[in-house]
Scaffold this active site. Structure first.
Site, PDB file in Angstrom:
ATOM      1  N   HIS A  23      -6.457  -6.358  -0.198  1.00 16.29           N
ATOM      2  CA  HIS A  23      -5.635  -5.318   0.425  1.00 16.29           C
ATOM      3  C   HIS A  23      -5.537  -5.566   1.930  1.00 16.29           C
ATOM      4  CE1 HIS A  23      -3.735  -1.419  -0.655  1.00 16.29           C
ATOM      5  NE2 HIS A  23      -3.907  -1.122   0.622  1.00 16.29           N
ATOM      6  N   ASP A  29      -7.921  -6.595  -4.909  1.00 19.14           N
ATOM      7  CA  ASP A  29      -7.599  -5.368  -4.179  1.00 19.14           C
ATOM      8  C   ASP A  29      -8.659  -4.291  -4.442  1.00 19.14           C
ATOM      9  OD1 ASP A  29      -6.496  -3.128  -3.009  1.00 19.14           O
ATOM     10  OD2 ASP A  29      -4.543  -3.320  -3.975  1.00 19.14           O
ATOM     11  N   SER A  68       0.835  -1.195   0.000  1.00 19.52           N
ATOM     12  CA  SER A  68       0.000   0.000   0.000  1.00 19.52           C
ATOM     13  C   SER A  68       0.876   1.253   0.000  1.00 19.52           C
ATOM     14  CB  SER A  68      -0.960  -0.054   1.197  1.00 19.52           C
ATOM     15  OG  SER A  68      -1.991   0.884   1.065  1.00 19.52           O
TER      16      SER A  68
END
Length: 301
Positions: free
Chosen positions: A279, A251, A114
């Site tokens: 994620h 994601d 991320s």
């Protein structure tokens, strides 16, 4: 640099320390495994403690590496002072180098998730000499990249609207029970729609993070930090560090084809898909993710 040796957990040697970085910030740092093995630095995402890296993942990676994870500024046990001493997002990349310096690590494999993947891109540009390899997932390409004839900007979807609604509530004051429910729901959306979601698994994670941090306050400093100086995607064309871009097909933050776009912008990059990855890092994804990372870091140049 004060060091405290923790009791061994499952035979895994762990140590904790605090590292002073710029602007009066101090970062909590943990190492795991044999210092004689190749170092591997884990860089977590925005507003998330280093404990966001699952213990099981740290243990698997430590079989081949000396693993380092840490709390960003304004997370976990690191200094929380953004409102008194604000900083740009790019300062968090300098913090990663400061951690390596404090541990006297000349070069390391670096893994970023991320926002951590954004920071790894900055490390590729400014500190390539410190990287043995780079692994990036859950991240978009830095702005300012050269156009890609195969993937247009309109082909790159934004975050799931459910996440945008949750992010609008970042930093709000909630009692611990309400905050725990909010965090678990956030993880549920981040997990994506393929892998089963275990509420209690992520509730336990957040209880450990709260105990580690000493507070249930929802951190939001990184969402407020200055994002200037990061329109440097075009510079990645000059990168030669062996780079793995992991495609997370589920994601909801940077959905496909974000990973493909990122990999195509880095000449030295390899793109590998981990099926089911969203994620979040549920236990079910840990073994294939660890295997994918170590397959990359174990390659000889």
């Amino acid at each position: 640099m004060d060091r405290e040796t923790n009791p061994q957990t499952g035979g895994l040697r762990r140590t904790e320390t605090f590292v002073d970085v710029a602007d009066g910030y101090r970062l909590w740092v943990e190492t795991a495994g044999d210092p004689g093995r190749p170092p591997l630095l884990l860089v977590m995402g925005a507003n998330t403690s280093g404990l966001g890296w699952p213990e099981e993942l740290v243990e698997l990676l430590s079989r081949d590496h000396f693993v380092v994870r840490y709390d960003h500024r304004d997370t976990g046990r690191s200094t929380h002072a953004f409102h008194e001493r604000p900083y740009p997002v790019r300062a968090l990349a300098d913090d990663a180098v400061a951690v390596l310096d404090a541990l006297r690590v000349a070069r390391a494999h670096v893994v970023g998730m991320s926002l951590g993947g954004t920071l790894v891109q900055l490390l590729l540009l400014d500190h390539a000499d410190r990287l043995m390899s780079a692994t990036i997932f859950g991240s978009a390409l830095l702005g300012g990249a050269a156009p890609d004839p195969g993937i247009c900007d309109e082909d790159l979807p934004g975050p799931d609207p459910r996440l945008l609604a949750l992010w609008a509530e970042l930093g709000q004051e909630r009692d611990p029970e309400t905050e725990l429910r909010w965090r678990v729901e956030h993880w549920r959306v981040l997990n994506g729609g393929v892998l089963p979601f275990d509420d209690e698994e992520f509730a336990d994670l957040e209880r450990r993070i709260a105990a580690h941090s000493g507070t249930w306050h929802s951190p939001a400093a990184h969402a407020l930090a200055d994002q200037s100086g990061m329109e440097r995607g075009a510079e990645l064309a000059n990168t030669s560090v062996p780079t793995l871009v992991i495609d997370a097909p589920e994601d909801p933050v940077t959905p496909p084809p974000h990973a493909t776009r990122l990999a195509r912008a880095i000449p030295s990059a390899t793109l590998v898909t981990v099926p089911g990855l969203g994620h979040a890092l549920p236990l079910a994804i840990v073994p294939p993710l660890a295997a994918t990372i170590t397959a990359h870091t174990g390659r000889r140049p």
